[in-house]
Write a protein that holds these residues in place. Structure first.
Motif, mmCIF file in Angstrom:
data_model
loop_
_atom_site.group_PDB
_atom_site.id
_atom_site.type_symbol
_atom_site.label_atom_id
_atom_site.label_comp_id
_atom_site.label_asym_id
_atom_site.label_seq_id
_atom_site.Cartn_x
_atom_site.Cartn_y
_atom_site.Cartn_z
ATOM 1 N N UNK A 288 0.575 -1.382 -0.450
ATOM 2 C CA UNK A 288 0.212 -0.109 -0.207
ATOM 3 C C UNK A 288 1.212 0.931 -0.391
ATOM 4 N N UNK A 289 2.075 0.757 0.161
ATOM 5 C CA UNK A 289 3.139 2.702 0.129
ATOM 6 C C UNK A 289 3.352 2.664 -1.210
ATOM 7 N N UNK A 290 3.612 1.819 -2.410
ATOM 8 C CA UNK A 290 4.058 2.382 -3.433
ATOM 9 C C UNK A 290 2.762 3.548 -4.059
ATOM 10 N N UNK A 291 2.921 4.276 -5.258
ATOM 11 C CA UNK A 291 2.495 5.170 -5.440
ATOM 12 C C UNK A 291 0.990 4.465 -6.524
ATOM 13 N N UNK A 292 0.113 4.698 -5.682
ATOM 14 C CA UNK A 292 -1.267 4.336 -6.439
ATOM 15 C C UNK A 292 -0.898 4.275 -8.017
ATOM 16 N N UNK A 293 -1.030 2.928 -8.750
ATOM 17 C CA UNK A 293 -0.818 2.610 -9.858
ATOM 18 C C UNK A 293 0.034 2.069 -10.822
ATOM 19 N N UNK A 294 1.476 2.462 -9.503
ATOM 20 C CA UNK A 294 2.719 2.470 -10.205
ATOM 21 C C UNK A 294 3.121 1.284 -10.891
ATOM 22 N N UNK A 295 3.397 1.384 -12.069
ATOM 23 C CA UNK A 295 4.734 0.147 -12.296
ATOM 24 C C UNK A 295 5.555 -0.620 -12.152
ATOM 25 N N UNK A 296 6.452 0.848 -12.279
ATOM 26 C CA UNK A 296 8.190 1.178 -11.914
ATOM 27 C C UNK A 296 8.717 2.019 -11.300
ATOM 28 N N UNK A 297 9.349 1.543 -10.663
ATOM 29 C CA UNK A 297 10.769 2.621 -9.736
ATOM 30 C C UNK A 297 11.136 4.034 -10.334
ATOM 31 N N UNK A 298 11.532 5.009 -9.626
ATOM 32 C CA UNK A 298 12.714 5.863 -10.667
ATOM 33 C C UNK A 298 13.252 5.598 -11.002
ATOM 34 N N UNK A 299 13.685 4.632 -10.627
ATOM 35 C CA UNK A 299 14.840 4.048 -11.461
ATOM 36 C C UNK A 299 14.980 3.262 -13.286
ATOM 37 N N UNK A 300 13.423 3.191 -12.994
ATOM 38 C CA UNK A 300 13.566 2.122 -14.375
ATOM 39 C C UNK A 300 12.143 -0.013 -13.615
ATOM 40 N N UNK A 301 12.657 0.460 -12.818
ATOM 41 C CA UNK A 301 13.203 -1.601 -11.831
ATOM 42 C C UNK A 301 11.375 -1.567 -12.557
ATOM 43 N N UNK A 302 11.238 -2.531 -13.159
ATOM 44 C CA UNK A 302 9.761 -3.327 -13.132
ATOM 45 C C UNK A 302 9.128 -3.469 -12.399
ATOM 46 N N UNK A 303 7.594 -3.378 -11.826
ATOM 47 C CA UNK A 303 7.223 -3.418 -10.071
ATOM 48 C C UNK A 303 5.695 -4.765 -10.489
ATOM 49 N N UNK A 304 5.904 -4.424 -11.897
ATOM 50 C CA UNK A 304 4.079 -5.564 -11.607
ATOM 51 C C UNK A 304 4.160 -4.939 -13.399
ATOM 52 N N UNK A 305 3.717 -6.038 -13.960
ATOM 53 C CA UNK A 305 2.756 -6.080 -15.452
ATOM 54 C C UNK A 305 1.997 -5.142 -15.895
ATOM 55 N N UNK A 306 0.759 -5.012 -15.393
ATOM 56 C CA UNK A 306 -0.349 -3.915 -15.802
ATOM 57 C C UNK A 306 -0.666 -3.812 -17.203
ATOM 58 N N UNK A 307 -0.454 -5.449 -17.874
ATOM 59 C CA UNK A 307 -1.437 -6.273 -19.038
ATOM 60 C C UNK A 307 -2.150 -6.601 -19.157
ATOM 61 N N UNK A 308 -3.075 -5.573 -20.484
ATOM 62 C CA UNK A 308 -4.515 -5.757 -20.425
ATOM 63 C C UNK A 308 -4.792 -6.296 -21.854
ATOM 64 N N UNK A 309 -5.600 -7.154 -22.251
ATOM 65 C CA UNK A 309 -5.471 -6.904 -24.285
ATOM 66 C C UNK A 309 -7.581 -6.816 -24.318
#
Length: 337
Positions: A288-309
């Motif tokens: 819950x401390x991750x910024x809302x809807x954030x998929x990457x950190x500031x340095x570009x590290x991927x947190x989640x995929x957020x995949x849709x089709x």
């Protein structure tokens, strides 16, 4: 209104229908719907039917109704339900938004947890249109799911839909112009914004837009709807004397991944629903401390995929997919998180 994307054109449309509608001019440096709007997924998803009660017109009551702290847990779903109702009404008036109400499937990439089941039944009790499907029912509802996928459960949301975002922006603009209260100027950019008092004896501040063709337009209210392309205008509109933009006005550009696919055989089943995976929502819930809807950190590290089709709507069985958003490094517009 500066910017002819879906935000600017929607604002023009709704202003044109206000009982005390002002005279509105919308300007865009290119064309309506030609910027970031055209790169959106265009999936207004909701699990609630639209509330027929008109929204409050009093500013204080409206602010309360839109405050997550007072509006309750269903605010997002209710707002999207109103959006769909607006799009249906526009299509009924002859404005094509590319609206397809096909329903959605959220594919569960993990066993159905007790937490998910509890959340599911809570949504059902609150009147949400949502259904938990077994693998067999998932395959029966969506032919594009592999026949050997024996472990794919899904959440079915029958009210989910998709649109062509550029067509929505154009429909909003056309309907606004048809009202006779809105002018739309395309192909001319705004290069400056000057604030000035209406007169020496007046405390009212008007703004003068300076356009690329050398013309100027004065207005009591200017609304920048330019997205990340209008940082200079944002600084002039909201910035302090030193040119700093308030923290809540900073926009950070991101790069997104989208791709299209088509069946590789004439008899291959085409995707017929909007599909999502749950990895992103589960990550956000567990962090819950991750910024809302954030998929990457500031340095570009991927947190989640957020995949849709979703179906492409091309008549050839095509589909469009989207992935994570990566902050543009070195944009200088604030914290990428």
């Amino acid at each position: 209104i500066v910017g002819g994307g879906v935000v600017g054109t929607s604002l023009a449309y709704h202003l044109s229908r206000h009982p005390s509608a002002p005279t509105v001019c919308l300007v865009d440096r290119e064309c309506v719907g030609g910027g970031a709007t055209g790169l959106r997924a265009g999936t207004p998803d909701t699990t609630l039917a639209a509330d027929a009660t008109p929204p409050p017109t009093d500013a204080t009551a409206l602010a309360t109704a839109l405050d997550p702290a007072t509006a309750g847990p269903d605010l997002d779903a209710r707002l999207v339900a109103r959006t769909l109702a607006t799009l249906r009404a526009m299509e009924a008036e002859g404005y094509d938004c590319g609206l397809v109400e096909c329903g959605g499937l959220t594919l569960l990439d993990a066993p159905v947890s007790p937490e998910l089941r509890a959340e599911y039944w809570d949504l059902r009790r609150r009147g949400h249109r949502i259904e938990l499907l077994t693998p067999k029912r998932t395959r029966a509802l969506e032919p594009a799911v592999r026949a050997d996928a024996d472990d794919v459960w899904a959440l079915h949301t029958p009210l989910s839909a998709y649109v062509d975002p550029s067509m929505v922006a154009q429909a909003f603009a056309d309907a606004a112009v048809a009202s006779g209260r809105v002018d739309v100027v395309e192909g001319v950019g705004v290069v400056g914004l000057e604030k000035r008092a209406q007169s020496d004896a007046s405390s009212t501040t008007h703004a003068t837009l300076v356009l690329a063709d050398g013309t100027t337009h004065a207005a009591p209210t200017v609304v920048p709807c330019t997205g990340v392309g209008g940082q200079a205008l944002l600084r002039e509109a909201w910035g302090s004397d030193d040119g700093r933009v308030p923290d809540d006005c900073v926009l950070t550009p991101v790069e997104g991944t989208m791709w299209t696919m088509r069946p590789d055989a004439p008899d291959a089943p085409a995707l017929s629903h909007i599909v999502y995976t749950t990895g992103s929502s589960e990550y956000w819930r567990d962090h819950p401390t991750t910024p809302p809807r954030c998929t990457h950190t500031a340095d570009g590290t991927r947190l989640v995929d957020h995949l849709y089709g979703r179906p492409l709507g091309d008549g050839e069985g095509g589909a469009v997919f989207g992935g994570g958003r990566v902050p543009v490094v070195g944009s200088g517009t604030g914290d990428a998180d």
